[in-house]
Design an enzyme around this catalytic site. Structure first.
Site, mmCIF file in Angstrom:
data_model
loop_
_atom_site.group_PDB
_atom_site.id
_atom_site.type_symbol
_atom_site.label_atom_id
_atom_site.label_comp_id
_atom_site.label_asym_id
_atom_site.label_seq_id
_atom_site.Cartn_x
_atom_site.Cartn_y
_atom_site.Cartn_z
ATOM 1 N N THR A 210 0.859 -1.192 0.000
ATOM 2 C CA THR A 210 0.000 0.000 0.000
ATOM 3 C C THR A 210 0.890 1.236 0.000
ATOM 4 O OG1 THR A 210 -0.186 -0.042 2.420
ATOM 5 C CG2 THR A 210 -1.898 -1.173 1.169
ATOM 6 N N ASP A 243 -7.015 -0.103 7.022
ATOM 7 C CA ASP A 243 -7.956 -1.153 7.439
ATOM 8 C C ASP A 243 -9.109 -1.276 6.442
ATOM 9 O OD1 ASP A 243 -6.388 -1.493 9.684
ATOM 10 O OD2 ASP A 243 -7.563 -0.084 10.878
#
Ligand code: RIB
Length: 295
Positions: A210, A243
């Site tokens: 990410t 998340d």
């Protein structure tokens, strides 16, 4: 869209979210501009993200037998997350996090593990049947690695490890991980290299890196890296964006999407989530993700 089954094994915290213009320097005292009591924890956040996107989700975790624990169970249930395997126990308080968010949406987080740190493999074994039946099993590192190892040993579907917070990971856990999701710091901590070459040989065959507001990179052994760019959005709070990404990835993989397609949805979901204060408040529905992807 028919939802797949996702089981998240991990942490749940009471988040005290403090807003401020700038994050404090060491030794500095400053006034907050806002305060909120919310439910967070990487595991609970990921479960909430997957449920909001339409997956059937069970959460396996631990709280104290206290007000934050009761609020956590109520909040998860209201979000559509199954809590039959959340143990409430009086010897340790519910996990807590102090989340400080500055005017540009950046954060600093301090976590007290509490009941999360007291989880054991026995908590997982009690949920072994639902774990075995899941299309996707998701873990993070806010619970002991013995818990993650037990969860992945029971899993028969795809396993996703979000190796956050940054830590080394046991070879046993890495060997049972199908998809590793890491940011650049976490990737470095695990010995990952820029080319996903020989230095990364001990990592799972699929790594999703990410890259914050830039997007994500899919590294699959034997294939060229695939970059997925993120749309430009207004940022209120980046807490929980990672998340949301993991929950969305799990939801899409559980429906049988390819890794690349699932990462595209995850990037879009993460982008939507930063538009609101609090880890779960801005998490998108499937329609919101579709709308962003259609733009
Ligand atoms: O990833 C964000 C989460 O990290 C917060 O909700 C906080 O509880 C910590 O676990």
């Amino acid at each position: 869209m028919t939802g797949g089954n996702v089981v998240v094994v991990g942490s749940v915290n009471a988040d005290l979210v403090l807003s401020m213009d700038t994050l404090p320097q060491p030794g500095e005292t400053l006034a907050a501009t806002g305060i909120e009591n919310l439910i967070g924890g990487k595991g609970a956040n990921q479960a909430t993200a997957a449920a909001r996107l339409g997956a059937s989700v069970q959460f396996v975790g631990r709280t104290g037998l206290d007000e934050p624990g009761e609020r956590a169970r109520r909040t998860l249930a209201a979000a559509g997350v199954g809590i039959d395997h959340v143990v409430a126990e009086s010897s340790v308080p519910t996990g807590q996090a102090i989340v400080m968010v500055d005017g540009s949406g950046e954060n600093s987080i301090v976590v007290v593990g509490g009941a999360n740190a007291a989880m054991t493999a026995a908590d997982v074994q009690r949920a072994a049947e639902v774990i075995a039946a899941a299309d996707v099993v998701v873990c993070q590192l806010e619970v002991p690695q013995a818990v993650v190892a037990a969860a992945f040993a029971a899993a028969q579907g795809t396993t996703i490890l979000n190796a956050a917070p940054a830590s080394t990971v046991s070879p046993e856990v890495l060997a049972r991980t199908d998809v590793l999701v890491v940011n650049e710091i976490e990737y470095g901590m695990l010995g990952g290299d820029a080319t996903f070459g020989s230095d990364s040989a001990d990592l799972p065959a699929t790594v999703v890196l990410t890259l914050g507001g830039t997007g994500a990179r899919v590294l699959a052994r034997g294939a060229d890296p695939v970059d997925v760019s993120a749309p430009r959005v207004e940022v209120v709070d980046t807490t929980g964006a990672g998340d949301t990404f993991v929950g969305a990835l799990a939801e899409a993989l559980a429906r049988g999407e390819s890794t690349e397609a699932a990462v595209r949805r995850a990037v879009a979901a993460g982008a939507v989530s930063v538009g609101a204060l609090g880890a779960t408040v801005g998490m998108p529905t499937a329609d919101q993700v579709d709308a962003l992807l259609d733009d």
